[in-house]
Scaffold this motif. Structure first.
Motif, mmCIF file in Angstrom:
data_model
loop_
_atom_site.group_PDB
_atom_site.id
_atom_site.type_symbol
_atom_site.label_atom_id
_atom_site.label_comp_id
_atom_site.label_asym_id
_atom_site.label_seq_id
_atom_site.Cartn_x
_atom_site.Cartn_y
_atom_site.Cartn_z
ATOM 1 N N VAL A 116 0.819 -1.215 0.000
ATOM 2 C CA VAL A 116 0.000 0.000 0.000
ATOM 3 C C VAL A 116 0.849 1.260 0.000
ATOM 4 N N ASN A 117 2.143 1.095 0.260
ATOM 5 C CA ASN A 117 3.041 2.236 0.283
ATOM 6 C C ASN A 117 4.473 1.705 0.227
ATOM 7 N N CYS A 118 5.410 2.603 0.010
ATOM 8 C CA CYS A 118 6.820 2.238 0.038
ATOM 9 C C CYS A 118 7.603 3.436 0.567
ATOM 10 N N GLN A 119 8.516 3.165 1.466
ATOM 11 C CA GLN A 119 9.381 4.224 1.995
ATOM 12 C C GLN A 119 10.789 3.965 1.480
ATOM 13 N N TYR A 120 11.449 5.049 1.119
ATOM 14 C CA TYR A 120 12.795 4.974 0.565
ATOM 15 C C TYR A 120 13.753 5.676 1.516
#
Length: 184
Positions: A12-16
Motif C-alpha cells: 500500500v506504500n513504500c518508503q525509501y
C-alpha cells in the motif's frame, strides 16, 4: 533502500532511504504501520520508530517470536519549543500533538493484542511519541503498556544506547534482555 508497507498481503506504500538517511514515501499513498501484517495471530506487539529498528529487534528475537514488531511510518518529531523545554527540564511538554491517524485507523487489528510495548528512541522525540501512543492504548480496555529502556545498555566508552540499532552493535542478545526488563 526501499521498504514496502504491506497490509493484508498487498503493498500500500513504500518508503525509501538513501545513504544519507533521507527518507521519502510514495506520494498520496496510505500511511500505515510498517510490518502491520505481523500482528496477525500475536498477543504482544512491539512498536518502534523505524524499519531498521524492526529488523534489529527481529535479529535478536527471531521472526517466530511471540512478539509482532511494527514501526510508525514517519518516525517521531518534536518542535523546537518542545525540545527546548525537554533540555531545560527533562520533561516533555506537548505543544503540537503527533498525528497518529495511521495508528488509530488500525485499532480493530489490535483487538487481540494484550500488550503494547514501546521500544522507541530514548530522546525527546521518542518520549513524545511514546506518551502519545500510550494515551491511545490506555483508553483501550484490558491492554497493557510497557516501555523498553535502551539507555540501560552502554557502549565501551560509557555512552548510553538510544535505540535498538545501538543495542545490536553492543551485543546481539542485549535486545532480548532489554525487552525482558521492560517497565509497565
Amino acid at each position: 533502500f526501499a521498504f514496502p508497507y504491506i497490509m493484508d498481503g498487498a503493498a500500500v506504500n513504500c518508503q525509501y532511504r538513501d545513504s544519507w538517511k533521507n527518507f521519502s514515501m510514495e506520494r498520496d499513498a496510505d500511511k500505515i504501520m510498517y510490518n502491520i501484517d505481523s500482528v496477525k495471530g500475536k498477543s504482544k506487539v512491539i512498536i518502534t520508530e523505524g524499519m531498521i529498528d524492526v529488523a534489529s529487534i527481529y535479529t535478536d528475537l527471531g521472526i517466530e517470536s511471540e512478539w509482532a514488531v511494527i514501526s510508525v511510518p514517519n518516525g517521531a518529531t518534536i518542535t523546537d519549543a518542545e525540545k527546548e523545554v525537554f533540555e531545560k527540564t527533562g520533561d516533555i511538554e506537548v505543544f503540537n500533538e503527533i498525528n497518529l491517524d495511521y495508528f488509530t485507523s488500525l485499532i480493530e487489528r489490535f483487538s487481540k493484542i494484550e500488550e503494547f510495548c514501546f521500544a522507541g528512541d530514548v530522546d525527546a522525540a521518542g518520549i513524545k511519541l511514546r506518551k502519545s501512543i500510550q494515551r491511545i492504548v490506555s483508553a483501550l480496555p484490558d491492554k497493557l503498556f510497557s516501555v523498553v529502556n535502551w539507555s540501560s545498555v552502554k557502549f565501551e566508552d560509557g555512552k548510553s544506547c538510544k535505540d535498538s540499532n545501538d543495542v545490536l552493535k553492543v551485543g546481539p542478545t542485549m535486545i532480548k534482555s532489554c525487552i525482558e526488563r521492560r517497565k509497565f
